[in-house]
Design an enzyme around this catalytic site. Structure first.
Site, PDB file in Angstrom:
ATOM      1  CB  CYS A  61      40.777  35.583  33.798  1.00 15.60           C
ATOM      2  SG  CYS A  61      40.045  36.132  35.365  1.00 15.60           S
TER       3      CYS A  61
ATOM      4  CB  CYS B 166      40.476  42.499  32.885  1.00 20.61           C
ATOM      5  SG  CYS B 166      39.718  41.100  32.024  1.00 20.61           S
TER       6      CYS B 166
ATOM      7  CB  CYS C  13      36.145  42.336  38.251  1.00 21.41           C
ATOM      8  SG  CYS C  13      37.442  41.114  38.542  1.00 21.41           S
TER       9      CYS C  13
ATOM     10  CB  CYS D  13      33.943  39.315  32.427  1.00 19.59           C
ATOM     11  SG  CYS D  13      34.167  38.175  33.812  1.00 19.59           S
TER      12      CYS D  13
ATOM     13  CG  ASN E  62      42.584  28.314  56.939  1.00 15.50           C
ATOM     14  OD1 ASN E  62      43.645  28.074  56.388  1.00 15.50           O
ATOM     15  ND2 ASN E  62      42.104  29.547  57.047  1.00 15.50           N
TER      16      ASN E  62
ATOM     17  CG  ASP F 285      36.027  31.481  58.972  1.00 13.92           C
ATOM     18  OD1 ASP F 285      35.458  32.429  58.405  1.00 13.92           O
ATOM     19  OD2 ASP F 285      36.853  30.753  58.403  1.00 13.92           O
TER      20      ASP F 285
ATOM     21  CB  CYS G  46      32.544  35.890  53.861  1.00 12.58           C
ATOM     22  SG  CYS G  46      31.307  34.648  54.238  1.00 12.58           S
TER      23      CYS G  46
ATOM     24  CG  ASN H  63      22.130  22.152  62.076  1.00 13.39           C
ATOM     25  OD1 ASN H  63      22.568  23.245  61.703  1.00 13.39           O
ATOM     26  ND2 ASN H  63      20.967  21.690  61.657  1.00 13.39           N
TER      27      ASN H  63
END
Length: 477
Positions: free
Chosen positions: A171, A79, A92, A89, A314, A386, A432, A365
């Site tokens: 992009c 890019c 990335c 940018c 999901n 997850d 994550c 919660n």
């Protein structure tokens, strides 16, 4: 790196030998006196010079100015907006590193976090989940800013370490049909009366529809609405949503048309969603992720499974194709209602011989879990967890308390309903954030009676330093 290792390399004292990358994709080196130097733009095993712009007692931070010995894994970024130059940018961080090496770096980050933060080592390292390195990003939040000094409007991600918007014309991590919209969107917003009061466009791509959510601070004029409709008519599959305030206010500009959705074909699941809902950025990887998670979960037709932090379902709905009973638990009442709708839709679509298991959803919660609430949701043979970046510490802490009370009922206060409640024999944890995974793994392994059987990375975000991963915990017998 030790002083002896420095001495084996005959190079000037101001040169630095890069050893690894940190979580921000900065090269990590040491001076001869042991001081750590973080170097933007440097890669492992490179010899570099750096311009240091920040100094502390134990560390320094700088930018690479010269590469005296280049890594074999260094590649040409894909890019033109990537780099260390002014205005680059910030979306990335690793385009200069071969994508295979990016995955290896992330695997090391995962293993280092598990061991150094959690004192946990997986019995088996899973093969990384990989997919397309370009055109993968089906969700993005683009900033919009009119720059008076330049007399032009910019649309894109923020510049590296800056609040300014990068001057982006393309992009390559966005799908090509979305990247191709960047310049037309500039022209569109520039022509609108609301040009200076539309700070953001959020995009979400489904399998056949691209939703553009325009955040507008003031009501739009009839002329501006006509421009938006004209843009959608010129670009097939584009659907405008308007957001006058918070995400809950987002609504379609014009009702009708095809709903935003994605499919999980391996399980025969169809998932409608709204552009402001949380869905995975990378649909290619998501399909593989769900498939592997369910293989590792290995739910049987006689088993009950709980899906914690279930979102829109999901994982919940694919699990319902395999288990006897499923419970999806989510923090938002609105998401729970949407999950129920998705379940009913897929139940109606399922063939008679492949009906979904009995599935319920509850709002809870999940950051204030207790052993009593855990018991209230009932025992399950297996869990899928997850969580967001904050992890699932409250959930696993409650599980650990139940385990400790069972081991030492005299030394721990009694927990109502604990007698007869059984912990899950397997937990599949999708993360994550490797640091919160390591913290939760510490609790599971050292206080809740589990071992870490498997762990591996999921390259959900190529060219970024973001580490998605998966770990499996089995109850010790």
């Amino acid at each position: 790196m030790t002083d002896d290792m420095h001495k084996t390399e005959n190079f000037p004292p101001d040169w630095l030998l890069v050893e690894s990358l940190d979580l921000e994709a900065q090269g990590v080196a040491h001076r001869a006196d042991g001081k750590v130097v973080f170097i933007k733009g440097a890669l492992p095993f490179e010899l570099v010079s750096a311009n240091v712009h920040r100094k502390k007692n134990n560390w320094e931070q700088g930018v690479v100015t010269a590469i005296h010995r280049e890594s074999s894994q260094r590649v040409q970024p894909g890019c033109p907006h990537f780099g260390l130059h002014e205005g680059a940018c910030g979306g990335c961080k690793m385009q200069h590193l071969h994508v295979g090496a990016q995955v290896a770096v992330k695997q090391r980050v995962l293993e280092d976090n598990l061991w150094h933060l959690g004192k946990v080592k997986a019995d088996t390292i899973l093969r990384p989940i990989e997919g397309p390195a370009w055109g993968y990003r089906y969700r993005a939040r683009l900033s919009v800013r009119y720059v008076r000094k330049k007399g032009e409007l910019l649309i894109g991600f923020h510049e590296r370490k800056s609040g300014y918007v990068a001057d982006m014309k393309e992009c390559p991590v966005l799908p090509p049909h979305v990247s191709d919209l960047l310049l037309p969107l500039r022209a569109l917003i520039s022509a609108m009366e609301a040009m200076e009061t539309c700070p953001q466009i959020e995009l979400a791509c489904g399998d056949s529809v691209t939703a553009l959510v325009l955040r507008h601070m003031e009501p739009l004029t009839h002329g501006d609405l006509a421009l938006l409709r004209g843009f959608a008519a010129q670009h097939a599959g584009v659907q405008w949503w308007l957001q006058p305030n918070g995400p809950e206010t987002a609504h379609l500009l014009d009702e009708g048309g095809q709903a935003l959705s994605y499919d999980l074909p391996e399980f025969g699941i169809h998932m409608p969603f709204k552009p402001t809902d949380f869905t995975q950025v990378n649909p290619h990887i998501n399909r593989v992720l769900v498939s592997r998670a369910l293989r590792l979960l290995d739910a049987k037709r006689h088993e009950r499974v709980i899906d914690w932090f279930c979102g829109l379902g999901n994982f919940t709905l694919p699990i319902a194709t395999q288990a006897r009973e499923v419970l999806g638990v989510e923090g938002s009442e609105a998401l729970v209602a949407r999950s129920r709708q998705n379940f009913k839709l897929n139940q109606a679509l399922a063939p008679v011989n492949k009906s979904l298991a009995a599935t319920n959803f509850v709002a809870r919660n999940l950051f204030e879990m207790t052993p009593e609430l855990l018991i209230q949701d009932g025992a399950a043979d297996k869990w899928l967890v997850d969580p967001p970046r904050e992890g699932a510490v409250s959930l696993v802490q409650a599980l650990a308390e139940l385990h400790q009370q069972k081991l030492d009922p005299i030394g721990h206060p009694p927990i109502v309903g604990a007698v007869g409640w059984m912990p899950p024999k397997r937990i599949v944890y999708v993360s994550c954030n490797p640091s919160t995974l390591a913290r939760d793994a510490d609790l599971l392994v050292h206080q809740a009676g589990y071992r870490c059987s498997f762990a591996g990375v999921v390259n959900m975000f190529p060219h970024t330093a973001h580490v998605e991963s998966m770990a499996v915990f089995d109850l010790e017998v």
